[in-house]
Design a protein around this motif. Structure first.
Motif, PDB file in Angstrom:
ATOM      1  N   ASP A 180       5.760  -6.086   8.661  1.00  0.00           N
ATOM      2  CA  ASP A 180       5.407  -6.142   7.545  1.00  0.00           C
ATOM      3  C   ASP A 180       5.410  -4.871   6.490  1.00  0.00           C
ATOM      4  O   ASP A 180       4.760  -4.856   5.404  1.00  0.00           O
ATOM      5  N   ASN A 181       6.352  -4.053   6.899  1.00  0.00           N
ATOM      6  CA  ASN A 181       6.440  -2.836   6.230  1.00  0.00           C
ATOM      7  C   ASN A 181       7.677  -3.147   5.349  1.00  0.00           C
ATOM      8  O   ASN A 181       8.868  -3.109   5.875  1.00  0.00           O
ATOM      9  N   ALA A 182       7.768  -3.155   3.833  1.00  0.00           N
ATOM     10  CA  ALA A 182       8.855  -3.305   2.992  1.00  0.00           C
ATOM     11  C   ALA A 182      10.034  -2.338   3.345  1.00  0.00           C
ATOM     12  O   ALA A 182      11.002  -2.981   3.181  1.00  0.00           O
ATOM     13  N   MET A 183       9.660  -1.084   3.558  1.00  0.00           N
ATOM     14  CA  MET A 183      10.906  -0.107   3.715  1.00  0.00           C
ATOM     15  C   MET A 183      11.547  -0.669   5.163  1.00  0.00           C
ATOM     16  O   MET A 183      12.695  -0.412   5.070  1.00  0.00           O
ATOM     17  N   HIS A 184      10.862  -0.532   6.136  1.00  0.00           N
ATOM     18  CA  HIS A 184      11.337  -0.756   7.329  1.00  0.00           C
ATOM     19  C   HIS A 184      11.866  -2.143   7.368  1.00  0.00           C
ATOM     20  O   HIS A 184      13.139  -2.264   8.116  1.00  0.00           O
ATOM     21  N   ASP A 209       0.797  -1.258   0.101  1.00  0.00           N
ATOM     22  CA  ASP A 209       0.088  -0.072   0.003  1.00  0.00           C
ATOM     23  C   ASP A 209       0.967   1.124  -0.078  1.00  0.00           C
ATOM     24  O   ASP A 209       2.215   1.288  -0.170  1.00  0.00           O
ATOM     25  N   GLY A 210       0.212   2.332   0.285  1.00  0.00           N
ATOM     26  CA  GLY A 210       0.820   3.547   0.101  1.00  0.00           C
ATOM     27  C   GLY A 210       1.878   3.883   1.053  1.00  0.00           C
ATOM     28  O   GLY A 210       2.932   4.626   0.896  1.00  0.00           O
ATOM     29  N   ARG A 211       1.966   2.970   2.137  1.00  0.00           N
ATOM     30  CA  ARG A 211       2.968   3.082   3.285  1.00  0.00           C
ATOM     31  C   ARG A 211       3.808   2.179   3.122  1.00  0.00           C
ATOM     32  O   ARG A 211       4.718   1.966   4.194  1.00  0.00           O
ATOM     33  N   TRP A 212       3.802   1.241   2.024  1.00  0.00           N
ATOM     34  CA  TRP A 212       4.775   0.198   2.032  1.00  0.00           C
ATOM     35  C   TRP A 212       4.552  -0.819   2.897  1.00  0.00           C
ATOM     36  O   TRP A 212       5.381  -1.905   2.973  1.00  0.00           O
ATOM     37  N   ASP A 213       3.229  -0.891   3.537  1.00  0.00           N
ATOM     38  CA  ASP A 213       3.081  -1.940   4.142  1.00  0.00           C
ATOM     39  C   ASP A 213       2.520  -3.165   3.155  1.00  0.00           C
ATOM     40  O   ASP A 213       1.744  -2.907   2.164  1.00  0.00           O
ATOM     41  N   VAL A 214       2.889  -4.464   3.360  1.00  0.00           N
ATOM     42  CA  VAL A 214       2.520  -5.587   2.524  1.00  0.00           C
ATOM     43  C   VAL A 214       1.136  -5.960   2.910  1.00  0.00           C
ATOM     44  O   VAL A 214       0.833  -6.548   3.954  1.00  0.00           O
ATOM     45  N   LYS A 218      -2.225   4.479  -4.797  1.00  0.00           N
ATOM     46  CA  LYS A 218      -0.927   4.280  -4.183  1.00  0.00           C
ATOM     47  C   LYS A 218      -0.384   2.638  -3.992  1.00  0.00           C
ATOM     48  O   LYS A 218       0.672   2.539  -3.642  1.00  0.00           O
ATOM     49  N   LEU A 219      -1.610   1.733  -4.505  1.00  0.00           N
ATOM     50  CA  LEU A 219      -1.066   0.543  -4.466  1.00  0.00           C
ATOM     51  C   LEU A 219      -0.061   0.024  -5.320  1.00  0.00           C
ATOM     52  O   LEU A 219      -0.072   0.622  -6.353  1.00  0.00           O
ATOM     53  N   LYS A 220       1.165  -0.812  -5.046  1.00  0.00           N
ATOM     54  CA  LYS A 220       1.961  -1.395  -5.970  1.00  0.00           C
ATOM     55  C   LYS A 220       2.113  -2.885  -5.944  1.00  0.00           C
ATOM     56  O   LYS A 220       1.943  -3.399  -4.723  1.00  0.00           O
TER      57      LYS A 220
END
Length: 274
Positions: free
Chosen positions: A151-155, A120-125, A252-254
Motif C-alpha cells: 500500500d505504499n505508492a512509491m514502492h 502520508d509522509g512515507r507515501w503509504d496510502v 506531510k499528508l498529500k
C-alpha cells in the motif's frame, strides 16, 4: 546511499550546534545571511554553531523558521538543544482531528467517479475512495509484493511485481516520480531520504535517478498509462496539502486526485461507477 539532508537521527541531545551548522549548509546560507533572516547578530549565530552559546527555546524556534525546516526537523532541532519538541506528530490518529478526517473524506467523495487517495509522509496510502478500489482492482489483484509495502505508492510504482509491470510509459513516469522524492529530500525530509534509499535497490533503475535533475517534459502534465490485456486507463494527477498544519504528520499528508487523460478512461470510470 545515505540521507544527504538529514542527520537528526544521529545527533544526540545537546548537539544543537552540529545540527544548526548542518542545516545552514544545506540551505547554502552564510552565518551572516542566516543571522539576517532570523534578525539576530552574526556573532550570536557563530557562537551557537561553535557551542560557545546555548540557545533559548525562542531562539531555536526562530532559527527553525528562518531555515524553513519541516516541522519534524524543527522538533529535532529542539531536542538537540535539550527542549521538548513543540509540534505533535500524531497525524490522523489524534482524537481532535475528526474535522480533518471529515474534510479528507469529503474531498475523496467529490472526486468520484475518479480515483482519489490520501498519502502520508512515507507515501503509504491511508485512505482511498471507492473509485480507487474499482479502477485499480484489476492491477492490484496481480501484485506480488510484501504486505508491508503493497500500500505504499512509491514502492508500488517501482517494485517489479507491483503496478510497474502494467505502466506502459514506466521509464518516463517513474523518472518523474523519483524526482519528487529528490525534492522532498532537498526540503529536509529524512523519511523521504530513507524511502529513496529503499527504492533505489530495485532492479532496472537508471543510475541517473540517484541524483536530482531538472528534465523537460514532452507534455504539459505527466500521465500514467496503464494496461492489463484490453483493460486500459490513462490518468494525470494533482497533489493537495493542508494549509498551515501544526502537526508534523499532517504537514506531510498529500491528497492525490486522479483525472482521466483521455475520453476512453473517463467513459470506463463512469461505466464502473454504475
Amino acid at each position: 546511499m545515505g540521507a544527504p539532508n538529514s542527520i537528526s537521527d544521529n545527533v544526540a541531545i545537546g548537539h544543537f550546534s552540529c545540527l544548526l551548522k548542518h542545516w545552514r549548509n544545506v540551505r547554502r546560507l552564510t552565518q551572516i545571511e542566516l543571522a539576517s533572516d532570523a534578525n539576530v547578530s552574526a556573532r550570536h549565530v557563530c557562537f551557537l554553531e561553535t557551542g560557545r552559546a546555548q540557545p533559548s527555546r525562542e531562539m531555536v524556534q526562530l532559527l527553525g523558521s528562518a531555515l524553513d525546516l519541516p516541522l519534524e526537523e524543527r522538533n529535532a532541532l529542539h531536542v538537540a538543544a535539550g527542549f521538548v519538541p513543540p509540534y505533535s506528530d500524531h497525524g490522523l490518529a489524534a482524537d481532535n482531528l475528526q474535522p480533518v478526517r471529515q474534510a479528507l473524506d469529503f474531498i475523496l467523495r467529490q472526486q468520484e467517479p475518479y480515483p482519489g487517495i490520501v498519502i502520508d509522509g512515507r507515501w503509504d496510502v491511508r485512505i482511498r475512495n471507492e473509485a480507487s478500489g474499482r479502477l485499480f482492482k484489476a492491477f492490484r489483484e496481480s501484485y506480488e509484493m510484501e504486505s508491508d509495502i503493497a500500500d505504499n505508492a512509491m514502492h508500488v510504482v517501482f517494485h517489479p511485481k507491483g503496478l510497474r509491470q502494467f505502466i506502459v510509459n514506466w521509464n518516463e513516469f517513474a523518472g518523474q516520480m523519483i524526482q519528487i522524492l529528490h525534492r522532498e529530500v532537498a526540503q529536509g525530509s529524512s523519511v523521504a531520504a530513507q524511502l529513496l534509499d529503499e527504492i533505489m535497490t530495485y532492479p532496472g533503475l537508471s543510475a541517473e535517478w540517484r541524483r536530482p535533475r531538472n528534465s523537460a517534459a514532452s507534455s504539459p502534465v505527466m500521465t500514467m498509462q496503464l494496461a492489463k490485456g484490453d483493460f486500459r486507463l490513462a490518468f494525470f494527477s494533482t497533489f493537495t496539502t493542508l494549509a498551515m498544519p501544526t502537526d508534523a504528520a499532517l504537514q506531510k499528508l498529500k491528497i492525490e486526485c486522479f483525472y482521466p487523460a483521455d475520453s476512453a478512461t473517463a467513459e470506463r470510470a463512469r461505466e464502473l461507477a454504475l
